[in-house]
Design a protein around this motif. Structure first.
Motif, short mmCIF file in Angstrom:
data_model
loop_
_atom_site.label_atom_id
_atom_site.label_comp_id
_atom_site.label_asym_id
_atom_site.label_seq_id
_atom_site.Cartn_x
_atom_site.Cartn_y
_atom_site.Cartn_z
N GLY A 153 0.82 -1.21 0.00
CA GLY A 153 0.00 0.00 0.00
C GLY A 153 0.85 1.26 0.00
N GLN A 154 1.96 1.22 0.77
CA GLN A 154 2.88 2.36 0.79
C GLN A 154 3.52 2.57 -0.59
N GLN A 155 3.86 1.48 -1.26
CA GLN A 155 4.48 1.58 -2.58
C GLN A 155 3.52 2.19 -3.60
N GLY A 160 1.86 7.19 -6.80
CA GLY A 160 0.83 8.17 -7.14
C GLY A 160 -0.03 7.73 -8.31
N GLY A 161 -1.04 8.53 -8.60
CA GLY A 161 -1.92 8.24 -9.73
C GLY A 161 -3.17 7.47 -9.38
N THR A 224 -0.60 4.37 6.72
CA THR A 224 0.62 4.39 5.92
C THR A 224 0.33 4.43 4.42
N SER A 225 -0.86 3.99 4.01
CA SER A 225 -1.22 4.05 2.60
C SER A 225 -1.98 5.33 2.26
N GLY A 226 -2.12 6.22 3.24
CA GLY A 226 -2.81 7.48 3.01
C GLY A 226 -4.32 7.37 2.97
N MET A 227 -4.87 6.24 3.41
CA MET A 227 -6.31 6.02 3.29
C MET A 227 -7.13 6.70 4.39
N LEU A 228 -6.50 7.05 5.50
CA LEU A 228 -7.29 7.68 6.57
C LEU A 228 -7.88 9.01 6.11
N THR A 229 -7.25 9.66 5.14
CA THR A 229 -7.82 10.90 4.60
C THR A 229 -9.05 10.62 3.75
N GLN A 230 -9.27 9.34 3.43
CA GLN A 230 -10.41 8.93 2.62
C GLN A 230 -11.53 8.32 3.46
#
Length: 399
Positions: A153-155, A160-161, A224-230
């Motif tokens: 998920g971090q990768q 991006g994209g 770590t995968s940036g999903m909490l902002t979602q």
């Protein structure tokens, strides 16, 4: 709901000895429903016994209404072993005689293994991670551990994209259950089948290190995968829809198969599974014959062939290579179901009050995804667990 109950009443009064009424979750107009109807037609051709099927998504609600009206179907198929067990405890279900054509692993029992209350007729693998082959994700290789899952998920995030994970928990009155699947898989794979079994049968507190650790691990993966902002988007996205932004991976069961996507088993040797379990509300010979046929090797092979790779059997003796010829994903799922150590979906296995509190906890967590808020959320579910009498819990979720 009232219309369905009236239909059940009407069908119960016609040619009672040679007509069996069935209530189940598959829409007669959908792919699953058509496959089931075709299987029932085969039974009718072989036996001369007519089957009248009503397919609704709200099986539990319809069954309760029909039971109150004295018009319960002969056979009902539910996705919740705990809900069907509630009818068994109330004396509304006929205990099933052992049939030599039914495998032992298909039976579900309460206090007496010799007198099962239900038989599993269909199953799905929950422990899967789907990935989009077209977006060049980092998920093409199998996952070796949960840490590996977090790293992928971090990768994806770093490249991006696309959004790393497709997560939607909206599902009407049952919203939250896709999140419960995450927790179940993480707990099973991080802490093992023994801890999962104690948790599913009500012997492991929701505030324990294991359960809390599973929630924190999910929080770490999302963070770590940036999903909490979602998290708000997750709450507003249906379980079978993808969010507006393209996403790379999805943790979802075999019944949701994204077109063109690849799949890997969730890391670990154990698998979480959901089941559709049938119970006998009227103990008549014709109804017993139907139930035995649906669970038999012949009936299951017929059902598999009709479903075109969309049906997975609880049996281990089907010709899986023939049933899923040309369908590598279907064969992977079928082999995993037959060969791995399996644990029943925890929220379906627990008493309804606890399962509902579990799903609510997922919604609360996503509405306020702070690690420090977790203790309060789990404490509220623990209060529900403690309020449920010991006799209401099922045993042997992983046997």
């Amino acid at each position: 709901m009232l219309l369905v109950v009236l239909l059940l009443v009407t069908s119960c009064g016609v040619a009672a000895e040679e007509t069996v009424t069935v209530l189940g979750p598959w829409d007669p107009g959908g792919k699953e429903g058509k496959a089931f109807l075709a299987t029932l037609d085969r039974f009718t051709r072989d036996t001369g016994i007519e089957v009248r099927y009503r397919g609704v998504r709200t099986v539990n609600a319809i069954l309760r209404l029909s039971d109150l009206a004295g018009s319960a179907p002969d056979v009902a198929v539910l996705s919740s072993p705990a809900e069907l067990a509630r009818y068994a405890r109330a004396g509304r279900l006929a205990r099933l005689p052992r049939d030599p054509g039914v495998q032992e692993r298909q039976y579900l029992a309460l206090d007496d293994p010799a007198r099962p209350y239900g038989v599993v007729v269909k199953t799905d693998l929950k422990s899967l991670v789907w990935y989009d082959r077209t977006v060049g994700t980092a998920a093409a290789a199998p996952f070796t551990s949960f840490a590996d899952l977090v790293e992928r998920g971090q990768q994806v995030r770093a490249r991006g994209g696309v959004v790393p994970w497709c997560i939607g928990v909206k599902s009407g009155a049952e919203s939250g259950w896709p999140g419960t699947d995450w927790i179940e898989d993480i707990l099973l794979h991080l802490y093992g089948a023994d801890a999962y079994e104690r948790w599913a049968r009500g012997d492991l507190a929701w505030t324990s290190a294991e359960v809390r650790g599973a929630w924190l691990a999910w929080h770490r993966l999302l963070e770590t995968s940036g999903m909490l902002t979602q998290s708000r988007t997750m709450l507003l996205t249906a379980w079978n829809e993808h969010p507006p932004t393209p996403c790379a991976m999805e943790h979802q069961a075999s019944f949701l198969r994204p077109q063109g996507w690849g799949v890997h088993p969730f890391p670990g040797d154990n698998s979480a599974v959901s089941v559709d379990v049938a119970g006998l509300f009227h103990d008549r010979p014709a109804a017993r014959r139907l139930l035995a046929f649906l669970a038999s090797r012949q009936g299951q092979q017929e059902w598999t062939g009709r479903a075109g790779g969309g049906f997975f059997s609880p049996r281990t003796d089907l010709d899986r290579a023939a049933a899923y010829r040309g369908d590598d994903i279907g064969l992977l799922v079928a082999n995993r179901l037959a060969g791995s150590s399996r644990c029943l979906d925890g929220s379906d296995f627990m008493p309804q009050a606890v399962g509902t509190a579990f799903a609510t906890a997922v919604l609360e967590f996503l509405a306020d995804p702070r690690a420090e808020a977790l203790d309060g959320i789990l404490g509220r579910v623990e209060e529900v667990r403690r309020s449920v009498p010991p006799a209401d819990w099922l045993r042997d979720a992983c046997s």
